[in-house]
Each structure stands twice: as structure tokens, then as C-alpha cells.
Design a protein around this motif. Structure first.
Motif, PDB file in Angstrom:
ATOM      1  N   GLU A   1       4.527  80.051  61.290  1.00  0.00           N
ATOM      2  CA  GLU A   1       3.168  79.524  61.514  1.00  0.00           C
ATOM      3  C   GLU A   1       2.096  80.574  61.233  1.00  0.00           C
ATOM      4  OE1 GLU A   1       3.549  77.972  65.426  1.00  0.00           O
ATOM      5  OE2 GLU A   1       4.383  76.093  64.689  1.00  0.00           O
ATOM      6  N   ARG A   2       2.515  81.774  60.875  1.00  0.00           N
ATOM      7  CA  ARG A   2       1.539  82.851  60.649  1.00  0.00           C
ATOM      8  C   ARG A   2       1.264  83.036  59.158  1.00  0.00           C
ATOM      9  NH1 ARG A   2       2.818  87.786  64.168  1.00  0.00           N
ATOM     10  NH2 ARG A   2       3.673  86.844  66.047  1.00  0.00           N
ATOM     11  N   SER A   3       0.043  83.477  58.865  1.00  0.00           N
ATOM     12  CA  SER A   3      -0.342  83.639  57.455  1.00  0.00           C
ATOM     13  C   SER A   3       0.450  84.767  56.791  1.00  0.00           C
ATOM     14  CB  SER A   3      -1.836  83.943  57.367  1.00  0.00           C
ATOM     15  OG  SER A   3      -2.095  85.120  58.099  1.00  0.00           O
ATOM     16  N   THR A   4       0.972  85.711  57.588  1.00  0.00           N
ATOM     17  CA  THR A   4       1.698  86.851  57.007  1.00  0.00           C
ATOM     18  C   THR A   4       3.148  86.509  56.673  1.00  0.00           C
ATOM     19  OG1 THR A   4       2.223  87.518  59.258  1.00  0.00           O
ATOM     20  CG2 THR A   4       0.355  88.638  58.198  1.00  0.00           C
ATOM     21  N   CYS A   5       3.581  85.296  57.011  1.00  0.00           N
ATOM     22  CA  CYS A   5       5.001  84.964  56.910  1.00  0.00           C
ATOM     23  C   CYS A   5       5.529  85.096  55.475  1.00  0.00           C
ATOM     24  CB  CYS A   5       5.251  83.562  57.446  1.00  0.00           C
ATOM     25  SG  CYS A   5       6.986  83.121  57.326  1.00  0.00           S
ATOM     26  N   GLU A   6       4.800  84.518  54.510  1.00  0.00           N
ATOM     27  CA  GLU A   6       5.296  84.523  53.122  1.00  0.00           C
ATOM     28  C   GLU A   6       5.557  85.950  52.657  1.00  0.00           C
ATOM     29  OE1 GLU A   6       6.318  82.163  50.934  1.00  0.00           O
ATOM     30  OE2 GLU A   6       6.192  80.928  52.750  1.00  0.00           O
TER      31      GLU A   6
END
Ligand SMILES: Cc1cc2nc3c(=O)[nH]c(=O)nc-3n(C[C@H](O)[C@H](O)[C@H](O)COP(=O)(O)OP(=O)(O)OC[C@H]3O[C@@H](n4cnc5c(N)ncnc54)[C@H](O)[C@@H]3O)c2cc1C
Length: 283
Positions: free
Chosen positions: A260-265
Motif C-alpha cells: 500500500e506504500r508508494s515505495t513498494c515498487e
């Protein structure tokens, strides 16, 4: 809050006494690299400060037959300069050396790095991989906890208001083993970890992994062991295929945790790179 009283302690007893006397109003300072930023920004909510940087018992690095003991007020630079740590616990040494600027390494302490509770604390993943224990002392006595159990939430550690973290202990291992650390930072001078990994590995003469502990930094609310990955790897033969499969398993774990976090990718891909770099050294 304005600081009204500053106590310079020289013994553990003086620290625990001060913590008891001013319970609830007092905060420990060691190197001050985290706390002084908070004080400057007016985020400090305690009027009394006890300085532990000159407590001699908490400033020692001691090897005994079975254990390495590191005082909580030992600085990153002192770990970096310790040849015995470099020889025996390479990943721990590498983590201390990786800490941002020399000024921070000269002031920042191992205890402060743990107690501050940041997920990006560099020294914590190798300590977790080494199954380190911490000693907490108050005027009521001592608690010894596995470091793993000290992290209880985002930025939260299980250190009570009247307790001081005094020592970190690590079992010395006689057999052949590997302890590695890899970190991805933004830039060298102030390289707070975007993500890091540390692994401890024992294998037999056929390259079968007998024991493995993997720990992550900046891949969750606090530094943590990767138990599912360890379970996947133990008992298997360490070869190129397993390394790649394991990197994919690690990536999947990171995805499940951070999706769910933007840094995941970014993190789910980057973790494969740092993990492969670390595990290749164990081949
Ligand atoms: C410019 C800059 C760069 C940085 N780069 C890095 C980096 O690359 N990697 C990294 O991991 N960190 C980095 N940090 C963060 C910081 O330097 C570390 O977290 C350091 O280890 C904190 O230790 P300290 O002794 O300065 O803690 P302090 O600031 O003195 O204390 C931090 C917190 O821990 C508590 N505390 C300290 N010691 C104890 C103890 N013995 N028992 C109980 N509570 C205690 C204090 O009360 C306070 O809440 C950086 C900070 C700055 C400002």
C-alpha cells in the motif's frame, strides 16, 4: 520543552538513580545525534536530561570466551576501528562503517541507534542476524531481552521510562559462518538507509544451509527478521538457483508487507539486488 536540568552520569548506578528520581520527566542522551535534532525542533517533551556518554562501563567492547559485549554508549567509529569485530563479525563492522558522515560515526552510539526505534537504524539488522540480546537496567533490577523483542511498533521500543539500555551481547561462534550486510542509501555523506539487509549463514561441506537468519532495515515499521525467507532457505543447497529463488521470495515478502506504500515498487526490486550481493559472499 525547555531543558531545566542536565545530569552528567559516570556510572550505571547514577543513571538508574536519576531515571528513578525524575521518572516521567527525564530523557537519556548519548551521542545526541537524534535527540539534539528533536530538541532544536522543539519536539522534546522532557525537562531533565541525563548524559550517559561518559559512563565507562557502557563504553567498552569486550570479548570473552563465548560472548562479545558492546556497551550501549560505544560509538559507530569505535566499532569501525575494532579489528576483532572486523575479523569476527564482518557484517556488523560494515554496518557501523556505512553510517553517513564521519561526524555522526564519531558521536552516534550503538545504544542510541537501537533505542531511537528507527526502521533505518543501520546497526540493527546485523545485530538481529546475530541473534543479539540487550540488557536493560533500572533501580529495580535488570531485564535481558532478545533484540527482536524490543521493537513493538513504529518508532516504539520496549524500554521503560526508568530503564537504560546498558549492553548488547552476541554469542561468539566457533564454526565457520558468514555474517554479511548490504545497504542501499541515497548518497554517501548522509546515507540513511533506503533499505538494508543482513544475513547470518552456516552451511555444511556440501553447501547445505544449516542455519540462516536474515534481517531487514527500512522494509517495515522497524528493523525485523525475515522468518519466512529463513524457513524457505534452511536445509537447501546454496547455489545460484537457490540464490535467485530466495531473492524472489524476499521480494514477494516485501510486496506483501509494503504494497500500500508508494515505495513498494522500488523496494521490492531493490531488495533483490542487495540480497544477492550479500548472499553471493557466502558461496
Ligand atoms: C546527519 C545525520 C546522519 C545520520 N546517518 C545515519 C545513518 O547513516 N545510519 C543510521 O543508522 N543512523 C543515522 N543517523 C541517526 C543517528 O545518528 C543514529 O540513530 C545514532 O545511532 C543515534 O545515537 P545517539 O547516541 O546519537 O542517540 P541520541 O540522540 O543520544 O538518543 C537517541 C534516542 O535514544 C535514546 N537513548 C540513547 N541511548 C540510550 C540508552 N543507552 N538507553 C535507553 N535509551 C537511549 C535517547 O533517549 C533518544 O530517545 C543520522 C543522523 C543524522 C543527524
Amino acid at each position: 520543552m525547555k531543558i531545566k536540568k542536565f545530569i552528567k552520569a559516570h556510572t550505571i548506578n547514577e543513571v538508574t538513580k536519576a531515571l528513578e528520581e525524575f521518572n516521567g520527566e527525564i530523557q537519556i542522551i548519548a551521542g545526541g545525534t537524534d535527540l539534539s535534532v528533536k530538541i532544536r525542533d522543539g519536539e522534546n517533551d522532557k525537562a531533565v536530561i541525563v548524559d550517559i556518554s561518559d559512563v565507562s562501563d557502557m563504553n567498552k567492547i569486550e570479548f570473552s570466551d563465548n560472548k562479545l559485549l558492546i556497551g550501549s554508549a560505544v560509538k559507530f567509529a569505535e566499532v569501525e576501528e575494532c579489528i576483532d569485530i572486523k575479523n569476527e563479525f564482518k557484517g556488523l563492522w560494515a554496518a557501523a562503517k556505512s553510517v553517513g558522515a564521519p561526524q555522526i560515526r564519531n558521536l552516534g552510539t550503538i545504544g542510541g541507534n537501537i533505542a531511537n526505534g528507527s526502521p533505518a537504524a543501520d546497526i540493527v539488522p546485523p545485530l538481529l542476524a546475530l541473534n543479539a540480546c540487550v540488557t536493560l537496567e533500572s533501580s529495580n533490577g535488570k531485564r535481558i531481552l532478545n533484540l527482536r523483542d524490543i521493537y513493538i511498533g513504529k518508532g516504539k521500543v520496549d524500554i521503560k521510562e526508568d530503564e537504560v539500555l546498558t549492553f548488547i551481547t552476541i554469542d561468539r561462534i566457533k564454526e565457520k559462518y558468514y555474517i554479511e550486510f548490504e545497504k542501499l542509501g541515497l548518497r554517501n555523506a548522509l546515507a540513511i538507509a533506503r533499505l538494508s539487509t543482513s544475513l547470518y549463514l552456516e552451511k555444511d561441506e556440501n553447501n547445505i544451509i544449516e542455519k540462516i537468519r536474515v534481517a531487514s532495515g527500512s522494509l517495515g515499521l522497524y528493523p525485523m527478521r525475515e522468518l519466512k525467507l529463513e524457513e524457505f532457505m534452511v536445509g537447501k543447497k546454496l547455489d545460484k538457483n537457490l540464490m535467485i529463488e530466495s531473492a524472489n521470495v524476499y521480494s514477494g515478502i516485501v510486496y506483501d508487507r509494503l504494497h500500500e506504500r508508494s515505495t513498494c515498487e522500488f523496494k521490492k526490486e531493490a531488495v533483490k539486488g542487495i540480497f544477492l550481493k550479500a548472499i553471493e559472499k557466502c558461496l
